[in-house]
Design a protein around this motif. Sequence first.
Motif, PDB file in Angstrom:
ATOM      1  N   ASN A 179       0.449  -1.556   0.014  1.00 28.17           N
ATOM      2  CA  ASN A 179      -0.132   0.290  -0.090  1.00 28.17           C
ATOM      3  C   ASN A 179       1.177   1.493   0.751  1.00 28.17           C
ATOM      4  O   ASN A 179       1.551   1.685   0.301  1.00 28.17           O
ATOM      5  N   VAL A 201       1.388   4.745   1.067  1.00 27.78           N
ATOM      6  CA  VAL A 201       0.044   5.783   2.820  1.00 27.78           C
ATOM      7  C   VAL A 201       0.777   6.837   2.458  1.00 27.78           C
ATOM      8  O   VAL A 201       2.393   6.781   2.302  1.00 27.78           O
ATOM      9  N   SER A 249      -2.839  -2.073   6.409  1.00 29.60           N
ATOM     10  CA  SER A 249      -4.567  -1.743   6.143  1.00 29.60           C
ATOM     11  C   SER A 249      -4.089  -0.445   6.618  1.00 29.60           C
ATOM     12  O   SER A 249      -3.586   0.480   7.201  1.00 29.60           O
ATOM     13  N   ALA A 250      -5.560   0.351   5.854  1.00 29.98           N
ATOM     14  CA  ALA A 250      -5.701   2.090   6.789  1.00 29.98           C
ATOM     15  C   ALA A 250      -6.146   2.040   7.744  1.00 29.98           C
ATOM     16  O   ALA A 250      -5.511   3.082   8.418  1.00 29.98           O
ATOM     17  N   THR A 251      -6.239   0.949   9.046  1.00 31.46           N
ATOM     18  CA  THR A 251      -6.856   0.682   9.869  1.00 31.46           C
ATOM     19  C   THR A 251      -5.023   0.897  10.479  1.00 31.46           C
ATOM     20  O   THR A 251      -5.199   1.074  12.013  1.00 31.46           O
ATOM     21  N   ILE A 262      -3.457  10.517   8.164  1.00 34.55           N
ATOM     22  CA  ILE A 262      -2.765   9.856   7.032  1.00 34.55           C
ATOM     23  C   ILE A 262      -3.903  10.486   5.792  1.00 34.55           C
ATOM     24  O   ILE A 262      -4.614  10.718   5.981  1.00 34.55           O
ATOM     25  N   PHE A 297      -4.764   6.119   1.026  1.00 32.46           N
ATOM     26  CA  PHE A 297      -4.195   5.686   0.971  1.00 32.46           C
ATOM     27  C   PHE A 297      -4.435   5.046   0.188  1.00 32.46           C
ATOM     28  O   PHE A 297      -5.425   4.731  -1.026  1.00 32.46           O
ATOM     29  N   VAL A 303     -10.424   8.914   4.516  1.00 29.79           N
ATOM     30  CA  VAL A 303      -8.658   9.214   3.655  1.00 29.79           C
ATOM     31  C   VAL A 303      -9.535   9.718   2.157  1.00 29.79           C
ATOM     32  O   VAL A 303     -10.926   9.080   1.827  1.00 29.79           O
TER      33      VAL A 303
END
Length: 162
Positions: free
Chosen positions: A2, A4, A64-66, A96, A99, A111
Amino acid sequence: MNDVFLSIGTNIGEREANLQQAVQLLQAQVEVVKVSSIYETAPVGYTDQPSFLNIAVHVRTTRSATEMLALCQAIENELGRVRDIRWGPRIIDLDILLFNQEIIATEHLLVPHPRMYERAFVVVPLVEISESFESEQMALARDTLDKLDLQQEGIILWGKFE
């Protein structure tokens, strides 16, 4: 992997050292691809506080984003972030911005960052490090930058990140 993009800011204590510590803590957990120059900016929202130093950071991760949100908050906590006043003084702030090319809307995470296109201190360093990353959000950031009067926005190149 990913891609970011993060925004990191600080206006309390040894501001440059705060940025360096935040990036070092990130490097221990994710791949730091690129870090922008450091920009000094006037505070936004709550203006009775010192100027900020801001950078943008591009990282790659399998998180992950979380999980990235949890990492950012853990770094803030480790460096002593206290949340007293909205938009108030802070030792460190990690947000953030993007993402991948995803749009994320949860109770705790939005996001692209909802106010990133309104803030020169976010857009300028973000565009600086994103030349090889193409997305609709990045195109909007570049368009926003073209329309900004950086002097009026109060953003000054402070130095290179080392």
